[in-house]
Scaffold this motif. Structure first.
Motif, PDB file in Angstrom:
ATOM      1  N   GLU A  58      83.421  80.785  -6.557  1.00  0.00           N
ATOM      2  CA  GLU A  58      83.119  80.519  -5.157  1.00  0.00           C
ATOM      3  C   GLU A  58      84.365  80.751  -4.294  1.00  0.00           C
ATOM      4  OE1 GLU A  58      81.183  76.714  -4.481  1.00  0.00           O
ATOM      5  OE2 GLU A  58      80.545  76.721  -6.588  1.00  0.00           O
ATOM      6  N   ASP A  60      87.004  79.601  -1.824  1.00  0.00           N
ATOM      7  CA  ASP A  60      87.605  78.325  -1.463  1.00  0.00           C
ATOM      8  C   ASP A  60      87.501  78.141   0.053  1.00  0.00           C
ATOM      9  OD1 ASP A  60      90.189  76.790  -0.472  1.00  0.00           O
ATOM     10  OD2 ASP A  60      89.850  76.168  -2.564  1.00  0.00           O
ATOM     11  N   ASP A  61      86.937  77.021   0.484  1.00  0.00           N
ATOM     12  CA  ASP A  61      86.755  76.769   1.919  1.00  0.00           C
ATOM     13  C   ASP A  61      88.073  76.719   2.677  1.00  0.00           C
ATOM     14  OD1 ASP A  61      83.980  76.668   1.759  1.00  0.00           O
ATOM     15  OD2 ASP A  61      83.957  74.494   1.394  1.00  0.00           O
ATOM     16  N   GLU A  62      89.091  76.209   2.033  1.00  0.00           N
ATOM     17  CA  GLU A  62      90.385  76.044   2.692  1.00  0.00           C
ATOM     18  C   GLU A  62      91.138  77.364   2.832  1.00  0.00           C
ATOM     19  OE1 GLU A  62      94.471  73.603   1.831  1.00  0.00           O
ATOM     20  OE2 GLU A  62      92.562  72.625   1.346  1.00  0.00           O
ATOM     21  N   THR A  63      91.218  78.130   1.726  1.00  0.00           N
ATOM     22  CA  THR A  63      92.016  79.365   1.753  1.00  0.00           C
ATOM     23  C   THR A  63      91.200  80.602   2.099  1.00  0.00           C
ATOM     24  OG1 THR A  63      91.643  79.871  -0.593  1.00  0.00           O
ATOM     25  CG2 THR A  63      93.547  78.450  -0.045  1.00  0.00           C
ATOM     26  N   ILE A  67      90.785  83.330  -5.550  1.00  0.00           N
ATOM     27  CA  ILE A  67      92.035  82.888  -6.172  1.00  0.00           C
ATOM     28  C   ILE A  67      93.180  83.496  -5.376  1.00  0.00           C
ATOM     29  CG2 ILE A  67      91.094  82.709  -8.512  1.00  0.00           C
ATOM     30  CD1 ILE A  67      92.589  85.366  -9.135  1.00  0.00           C
ATOM     31  N   ASN A  68      94.367  82.985  -5.616  1.00  0.00           N
ATOM     32  CA  ASN A  68      95.553  83.587  -5.033  1.00  0.00           C
ATOM     33  C   ASN A  68      95.917  84.792  -5.895  1.00  0.00           C
ATOM     34  OD1 ASN A  68      98.379  84.238  -4.649  1.00  0.00           O
ATOM     35  ND2 ASN A  68      98.486  82.362  -3.420  1.00  0.00           N
ATOM     36  N   ARG A 120      86.673  80.971 -15.175  1.00  0.00           N
ATOM     37  CA  ARG A 120      86.400  81.892 -14.071  1.00  0.00           C
ATOM     38  C   ARG A 120      86.328  83.350 -14.508  1.00  0.00           C
ATOM     39  NH1 ARG A 120      89.520  79.790  -8.875  1.00  0.00           N
ATOM     40  NH2 ARG A 120      87.536  80.220  -7.906  1.00  0.00           N
TER      41      ARG A 120
END
Length: 143
Positions: A58, A60-63, A67-68, A120
């Motif tokens: 999914e 990420d709502d924040e970033t 993934i980074n 993942r």
């Protein structure tokens, strides 16, 4: 109405060059050639491998990211470097017990990348030539 869960898939491509020899201990050279053809050459042979690592999940709502990617690439670099310019059968412990087929290279990479992105990893594709690839994945378990 069926509720859908948003998912994304990131695929990162890596490359490495390595040599190997396909053979089974306990078989004669003739028997190995019958199974693996020219890949059983006692002098070995090499490939310029391309590896596609697919990671799913999914956003990420924040970033706003799965993934980074920078962190992932830093963690992935030693995995690829471990294989680069190596004689896989001789230099990598996993292949002391497993024949260095492209299928087993995919399995080996799956084990390594699962440590980096647990839960993942979607699939690993390993190309040893431009005409075909092997794709390794494990069934996702519910629960």
């Amino acid at each position: 109405m069926l509720e859908r869960k948003e998912q994304v898939l990131l695929t990162r491509i890596f490359r490495f060059s390595a040599s190997h020899r396909l053979f089974m201990e306990g078989l004669s050279d003739e028997e190995n050639f019958a199974i693996f053809d020219k890949c059983a050459n006692p002098a070995g042979h090499g490939h310029d491998y391309t590896v596609e690592v697919a990671i799913g999940g999914e956003i990420d709502d924040e970033t706003g990211m799965l993934i980074n990617r920078i962190d992932f690439e830093k963690q992935a670099a030693p995995v690829i470097e471990e294989l680069n310019y190596k004689w896989i059968d001789r230099d990598i412990d996993f292949f002391q017990e497993n024949i260095s087929t492209v299928e087993n290279i995919g399995k080996y990479l799956w084990q390594k990348f699962t440590e980096i992105v647990p839960g993942r990893l979607d699939s690993i594709r390993v190309w040893e030539n431009p005409k075909s690839y092997f794709e390794y994945f494990e069934e996702k378990q519910d629960g």
